[in-house]
Design an enzyme around this catalytic site. Structure first.
Site, PDB file in Angstrom:
ATOM      1  N   ASP A  58       0.881  -1.172   0.000  1.00  0.00           N
ATOM      2  CA  ASP A  58       0.000   0.000   0.000  1.00  0.00           C
ATOM      3  C   ASP A  58       0.911   1.211   0.000  1.00  0.00           C
ATOM      4  OD1 ASP A  58      -1.594   2.194   0.666  1.00  0.00           O
ATOM      5  OD2 ASP A  58      -2.911   1.019   1.954  1.00  0.00           O
ATOM      6  N   ASN A  85       3.070   3.058 -10.554  1.00  0.00           N
ATOM      7  CA  ASN A  85       1.832   3.093 -11.362  1.00  0.00           C
ATOM      8  C   ASN A  85       0.586   3.346 -10.525  1.00  0.00           C
ATOM      9  OD1 ASN A  85      -0.076   2.093 -13.690  1.00  0.00           O
ATOM     10  ND2 ASN A  85      -0.492   0.732 -11.950  1.00  0.00           N
ATOM     11  N   TYR A 173      -7.057  15.653  -9.135  1.00  0.00           N
ATOM     12  CA  TYR A 173      -6.248  14.687  -9.910  1.00  0.00           C
ATOM     13  C   TYR A 173      -5.219  15.353 -10.838  1.00  0.00           C
ATOM     14  CZ  TYR A 173      -5.212  10.823 -13.129  1.00  0.00           C
ATOM     15  OH  TYR A 173      -4.582   9.885 -13.919  1.00  0.00           O
ATOM     16  N   LYS A 177      -0.850  15.056 -10.794  1.00  0.00           N
ATOM     17  CA  LYS A 177       0.063  14.560 -11.838  1.00  0.00           C
ATOM     18  C   LYS A 177       1.105  15.639 -12.182  1.00  0.00           C
ATOM     19  CE  LYS A 177      -1.590  10.372 -12.345  1.00  0.00           C
ATOM     20  NZ  LYS A 177      -0.819   9.199 -11.860  1.00  0.00           N
ATOM     21  N   THR A 208     -10.310   1.871 -17.943  1.00  0.00           N
ATOM     22  CA  THR A 208      -9.994   1.154 -16.694  1.00  0.00           C
ATOM     23  C   THR A 208     -11.002   1.596 -15.626  1.00  0.00           C
ATOM     24  OG1 THR A 208      -8.552   2.862 -15.766  1.00  0.00           O
ATOM     25  CG2 THR A 208      -7.504   1.216 -17.195  1.00  0.00           C
TER      26      THR A 208
HETATM   27  P1  NAP Z   1      -7.046   1.338 -12.096  1.00  0.00           P
HETATM   28  O1  NAP Z   1      -7.490   0.230 -12.988  1.00  0.00           O
HETATM   29  O2  NAP Z   1      -8.034   1.953 -11.171  1.00  0.00           O
HETATM   30  O3  NAP Z   1      -5.775   0.816 -11.286  1.00  0.00           O
HETATM   31  C1  NAP Z   1      -5.197   1.566 -10.248  1.00  0.00           C
HETATM   32  C2  NAP Z   1      -4.317   0.657  -9.445  1.00  0.00           C
HETATM   33  O4  NAP Z   1      -3.738   1.431  -8.371  1.00  0.00           O
HETATM   34  C3  NAP Z   1      -5.100  -0.493  -8.777  1.00  0.00           C
HETATM   35  O5  NAP Z   1      -4.318  -1.652  -8.768  1.00  0.00           O
HETATM   36  C4  NAP Z   1      -5.304   0.024  -7.362  1.00  0.00           C
HETATM   37  O6  NAP Z   1      -5.474  -0.994  -6.396  1.00  0.00           O
HETATM   38  C5  NAP Z   1      -3.955   0.718  -7.174  1.00  0.00           C
HETATM   39  N1  NAP Z   1      -3.928   1.569  -5.980  1.00  0.00           N
HETATM   40  C6  NAP Z   1      -4.736   2.609  -5.662  1.00  0.00           C
HETATM   41  N2  NAP Z   1      -4.404   3.095  -4.453  1.00  0.00           N
HETATM   42  C7  NAP Z   1      -3.344   2.350  -4.018  1.00  0.00           C
HETATM   43  C8  NAP Z   1      -2.552   2.350  -2.856  1.00  0.00           C
HETATM   44  N3  NAP Z   1      -2.759   3.222  -1.862  1.00  0.00           N
HETATM   45  N4  NAP Z   1      -1.540   1.453  -2.759  1.00  0.00           N
HETATM   46  C9  NAP Z   1      -1.302   0.570  -3.759  1.00  0.00           C
HETATM   47  N5  NAP Z   1      -2.040   0.489  -4.857  1.00  0.00           N
HETATM   48  C10 NAP Z   1      -3.049   1.381  -4.994  1.00  0.00           C
HETATM   49  O7  NAP Z   1      -6.470   2.564 -12.923  1.00  0.00           O
HETATM   50  P2  NAP Z   1      -5.427   2.673 -14.148  1.00  0.00           P
HETATM   51  O8  NAP Z   1      -6.082   3.469 -15.176  1.00  0.00           O
HETATM   52  O9  NAP Z   1      -4.866   1.345 -14.499  1.00  0.00           O
HETATM   53  O10 NAP Z   1      -4.323   3.598 -13.477  1.00  0.00           O
HETATM   54  C11 NAP Z   1      -2.945   3.279 -13.434  1.00  0.00           C
HETATM   55  C12 NAP Z   1      -2.142   4.562 -13.512  1.00  0.00           C
HETATM   56  O11 NAP Z   1      -2.326   5.157 -14.798  1.00  0.00           O
HETATM   57  C13 NAP Z   1      -2.556   5.629 -12.490  1.00  0.00           C
HETATM   58  O12 NAP Z   1      -1.405   6.251 -11.959  1.00  0.00           O
HETATM   59  C14 NAP Z   1      -3.341   6.611 -13.323  1.00  0.00           C
HETATM   60  O13 NAP Z   1      -3.332   7.910 -12.776  1.00  0.00           O
HETATM   61  C15 NAP Z   1      -2.590   6.533 -14.637  1.00  0.00           C
HETATM   62  N6  NAP Z   1      -3.326   7.036 -15.798  1.00  0.00           N
HETATM   63  C16 NAP Z   1      -4.475   6.422 -16.184  1.00  0.00           C
HETATM   64  C17 NAP Z   1      -5.159   6.923 -17.287  1.00  0.00           C
HETATM   65  C18 NAP Z   1      -6.443   6.277 -17.770  1.00  0.00           C
HETATM   66  O14 NAP Z   1      -7.077   6.846 -18.671  1.00  0.00           O
HETATM   67  N7  NAP Z   1      -6.847   5.125 -17.239  1.00  0.00           N
HETATM   68  C19 NAP Z   1      -4.670   8.030 -17.998  1.00  0.00           C
HETATM   69  C20 NAP Z   1      -3.491   8.613 -17.575  1.00  0.00           C
HETATM   70  C21 NAP Z   1      -2.827   8.103 -16.467  1.00  0.00           C
HETATM   71  P3  NAP Z   1      -6.947  -1.478  -5.888  1.00  0.00           P
HETATM   72  O15 NAP Z   1      -7.417  -2.508  -6.879  1.00  0.00           O
HETATM   73  O16 NAP Z   1      -6.648  -2.030  -4.538  1.00  0.00           O
HETATM   74  O17 NAP Z   1      -7.823  -0.264  -5.863  1.00  0.00           O
END
Ligand code: NAP
Length: 250
Positions: A58, A85, A173, A177, A208
């Site tokens: 975490d 990530n 958010y 970033k 996601t």
């Molecule tokens: P996601 O499917 O919601 O995955 C987020 C991951 O982060 C999950 O595994 C979640 O775990 C974990 N997490 C959240 N809080 C945490 C904590 N305190 N400790 C450890 N793990 C934690 O979202 P995603 O889109 O794949 O996001 C991944 C990264 O990409 C993020 O940094 C996000 O800002 C970035 N991003 C995403 C997008 C997009 O369009 N999706 C665009 C730009 C950047 P749980 O399952 O336990 O919640």
């Protein structure tokens, strides 16, 4: 110490992080599937071809971070790649409509509790995990740190009134970033005399849980730039911010 390079991906139990873990394992790395819920990490690790192991982590819990670093040192003796990530996009009441969320994120009314919760994961979590893993990364022959950022944090892009996300720039958010980008640069500068390269990647708007699966990109597409930066050779850059199409303005 094991011969194979080791990668840690935070928040790798689903979404883009899980795909990054799959791709790094496919490249022959031992991959630690960081997950705040160990059981979810174990389930995710089972879906990965190659050497993938769940690691309870975490990023907002200093004891969890310290235990993860100790486990890596004791069980593997090395860490070559850190992909920061894990991220969250909001921390408010569930079930709010998109319009309610947008309104509630305006700088004039945003809840400080929500700002703090998002920054705790997206910003302070990255500093804490990177600090804890750096002793191991410094011992690796050519370590790489990749911070998964977003173009929504680009000050240059968002300052343009014509930019599509200009009206949505918020202290929750997007600004987290922006801060992550600053942190990327700060670590780059401290580590520029070492073999460690530090870069920030934008995966693009991806379907996601983070956005209720609204993004047009797939996780396979989203993982490409973070994975490229994780596997950079000795001539690769440090201190960059990019997506799959090339450099992004800070
Ligand atoms: P996601 O499917 O919601 O995955 C987020 C991951 O982060 C999950 O595994 C979640 O775990 C974990 N997490 C959240 N809080 C945490 C904590 N305190 N400790 C450890 N793990 C934690 O979202 P995603 O889109 O794949 O996001 C991944 C990264 O990409 C993020 O940094 C996000 O800002 C970035 N991003 C995403 C997008 C997009 O369009 N999706 C665009 C730009 C950047 P749980 O399952 O336990 O919640």
């Amino acid at each position: 110490m094991q011969d194979k390079p080791v990668a840690l991906v935070t928040g790798a139990n689903k979404g883009i992080g899980l795909q990054i873990a799959k791709d790094l394992a496919a490249h022959g790395l031992t991959v630690l599937v960081g997950s705040r819920n160990f059981a979810r990490g174990q389930e995710a690790a089972k879906t990965i071809d190659g050497d993938a192991r769940a690691l309870q982590l975490d990023v907002t819990d200093q004891a969890s971070i310290a235990a993860a670093a100790a486990r890596i040192r004791n069980e593997l003796g090395r860490l070559d790649v850190l992909v920061n990530n894990a991220g969250i996009s909001h921390a408010g009441e569930p079930g709010r409509s998109l319009e309610e969320m947008r309104k509630s994120r305006r700088p004039s009314v945003a809840s400080l509790d929500e700002v703090r919760a998002v920054w705790e994961t997206n910003v302070f979590g990255v500093i804490a995990v990177t600090q804890a893993m750096l002793p191991l990364l410094r011992e690796a022959p050519a370590a790489r740190i990749v911070n998964v950022s977003s173009s929504v944090g680009s000050l240059t892009l968002n300052a343009r009134p014509t930019h599509p996300y200009h009206p949505m720039f918020s202290v929750v958010y997007p600004a987290s970033k922006t801060a992550l980008n600053a942190i990327t640069l700060a670590f780059t500068i401290e580590l520029e005399s070492t073999n460690i390269k530090v870069n920030a990647a934008c995966p693009g708007h991806t379907a996601t849980d983070l956005n209720n699966f609204a993004g047009p990109r797939t996780v396979e597409q989203a993982a490409r730039e973070p994975v490229r930066l994780a596997l950079l050779g000795p001539d690769g850059p440090t201190g960059t911010f990019s997506n799959e199409d090339g450099p992004l303005p800070w």
